[in-house]
Scaffold this active site. Sequence first.
Site, short mmCIF file in Angstrom:
data_model
loop_
_atom_site.label_atom_id
_atom_site.label_comp_id
_atom_site.label_asym_id
_atom_site.label_seq_id
_atom_site.Cartn_x
_atom_site.Cartn_y
_atom_site.Cartn_z
N HIS A 162 0.87 -1.18 0.00
CA HIS A 162 0.00 0.00 0.00
C HIS A 162 0.90 1.23 0.00
CE1 HIS A 162 -3.76 2.20 0.71
NE2 HIS A 162 -2.91 3.08 1.24
N CYS A 163 0.72 2.10 -0.97
CA CYS A 163 1.61 3.26 -1.10
C CYS A 163 0.92 4.52 -0.58
CB CYS A 163 2.02 3.43 -2.56
SG CYS A 163 3.07 4.87 -2.79
N PRO A 164 1.37 5.08 0.55
CA PRO A 164 0.73 6.29 1.05
C PRO A 164 0.92 7.48 0.11
CG PRO A 164 2.68 5.74 2.34
CD PRO A 164 2.46 4.61 1.40
N ASN A 167 -1.64 7.20 -2.22
CA ASN A 167 -2.91 7.00 -1.52
C ASN A 167 -3.69 5.88 -2.20
OD1 ASN A 167 -4.81 7.47 0.45
ND2 ASN A 167 -5.93 8.97 -0.77
N ASN A 168 -2.97 4.83 -2.59
CA ASN A 168 -3.57 3.73 -3.34
C ASN A 168 -2.73 2.48 -3.10
OD1 ASN A 168 -5.23 2.39 -5.10
ND2 ASN A 168 -4.51 3.45 -6.95
#
Length: 383
Positions: A162-164, A167-168
Amino acid sequence: MTRFNWRVFGIFQKLISRYRGRCSYAKVWLRRLFTNFDSDTCLEPMFWFVDNYTHLLGPFFLFAVTGLTIAVVIIAYWIGLPFWWEKSPKAAVVLVIIGNWLLLNVVFHYIMGVITPPGEPPQMDDGSFAVRKICKKCSLPKAPRTHHCSICNKCVLKMDHHCPWLNNCVGFFNHRYFFLYMAYTTIGCLYLIIFGFEIGFKYLWYEHGERWIESEPLEGQPVKFNLSGHIIPVTHALEYDDDVLLPAKHALPTPPNSAEDGNIYTEGKRHAIIFMTATNVTAALALGALTVWHAMLITRGETSIEALINQEETERLGKENKTYVNPYNFGARKNWKLFLGLVRGRSFWRCVLLPSWHKPEGNGLIFHTVHDERANLSADEWP
Ligand SMILES: [Zn+2]
Ligand SMILES: [Zn+2]
């Protein structure tokens, strides 16, 4: 009244159980920290924090990435372009073209990484793929390489992480966008560092370093030497003369680095150069390391999650004197071709050097493995 009491009691019980849950988690973590210190122990509080707060920080990260990118581009045009134009208009034009090509790729891959859903498994098992197991959290059938994201609270096809910053979740459908965004941003930062080096060097070292030269003219201003040997203006009469004589009018020569040779930087420009140095160096180091790490994973045909699983499997089977084979590793060349989608006549210059919307091969539910009969076929002959 009884009903009201029951409801209050219920809320009270919920609060206690939540508090107990958090406390027991803290206890377990502390116990592990002091008895069995390992990498998991270090990562657990991080996972807990990430699970609970990343979705809240998401919009902030998006805003930060967008703001930083816009600021860097504005400063490059404001300070970098006039600097290079003065040196050589031809070089400036070439630099602007290359810079905008990099910027186009950065913006395209970032937006696509943010807006492209990573892919979810179907709501029910329709027999179209081999169900590995049922997800304990969302009760959906799990396809191979699918993992549950506790931040998005759903299962994600070929989940990487999950890549902050996006945001996805990074998964089957947006993995290429994510990787190319990192790669192009790293190259973009290095590009700005290389072609902005002279500007930074002149300011950070030449003007404020050993060969410091005051860029504001001191004409008409009484001056004195400060403790570090620099000439500074005298602001009070008492500083100038013990006998309280009025400062005389001085006509000091203008310092050599004056407005005529274009070396005067206003306070705003100075801050901008320091900001550019800090932002680009930090981003190039951090994103450069991440890009290299992900490039290694792609070369080995695994996602970030699979890297951990494969390592554990290798160690487990190693103890039994067996060799673990990653079923999705078809060799570096084929892995890259499949990852970048360079099959069916797609070319590197069109699909990697320029923005491209093409989707990855397959549907994210069925994957070829090295054990398949057709594994030896070239990537173009799949599926
Ligand atoms: Zn799930
Ligand atoms: Zn996620």
